[in-house]
Design an enzyme around this catalytic site. Sequence first.
Site: not given
Length: 308
Positions: A11-12, A88, A148, A151, A175
């Site tokens: 991600v970074g 998560r 989100d 998506r 989230h």
Amino acid sequence: MKVTVVGAGAVGASCAEYIAMKNFAAEVVLLDIKEGYAEGKAMDLMQTASLNGFDTKITGSTSDYSKTAGSDIAVITSGIPRKPGMTREELIGINAGIVKTVATSLIEHSPNVTIIVVSNPMDTMTYLVHKATGLPKNRIIGMGGALDSARFKYRLAQALEAPISDVDGMVIGGHSDKGMVPLIGHATRNSVKVSEFLSEDKMNWVVEETKVGGATLTGLLGTSAWYAPGAAVSGLVQAIACDQKKMFPCSSLLEGEYGLEDICIGVPVILGKNGIEKIVEIELSDAEKAKMQESAAGVKKTNGLLEF
Ligand code: NAI
């Protein structure tokens, strides 16, 4: 404009790439704990500059926070991602320690920084950064709702068989698969409510697919996604850096808004040069309000696992 991205992983690095491609930042510093990793990613990305036509300078550092000094914005993506079948919330044990140390180190070198938290469980990690740093609440932002919502729009466009640019919609709440609240009643196609075009079943399909959007990708990839998360983060960074006054759902510390207190959870906010410049209170139906309360209870339960 100097931006630091902590965690040069999937991600970074993706977020650093999108920031550079948009060419609004003078400098991006990638920092990672893995020896040489951030330096390698930075060098690889810099070698795309002449190909992709950007002037942003990307540098890498192995845990040397002096290189991040004077950052205007910092993104925290350090920590572990989930594997297939994991929630998560299960990441809290490892990620809480990492996020707390990283946030403290960032502020030591950049006292005026605005922090965007990405590491999961994101709402709880955002709350932790508030508790651990005492930074003003406008300068701590959690990224989840922007992803989100992207998506959600993807699934809306599929259900409507419409171009993505014709659809609009927003996801608020926590989230997490169970906690997110896709606002299907507010979603539109060319400003017309989607309920004009979609059956109840189709709308339920859109909502359910949105909620498991991350898990679907984790199942396919064996780890969590990076393109859309990286793009979503870069959108928030750009809105702050360029003072765009754009609305995104972000995890923000609430003090009575939406009937909630002492919690970070996804709500629409205006992002500009001061970070979160306003929390926008949109009209929710009774059913949406109930879902938001339920989502908040879930986030608070995870917050209860934090040790200060
Ligand atoms: P990754 O494993 O590819 O990258 C994480 C990086 O953090 C690794 O390179 C690791 O060496 C580094 N790291 C670990 N401890 C560190 C420390 N103390 N200091 C500096 N760097 C450190 O993971 P990925 O896929 O990039 O995900 C990162 C986090 O973002 C995960 O917690 C994941 O769940 C979360 N995530 C959140 C999203 C959101 O919408 N909020 C979306 C996607 C991922």
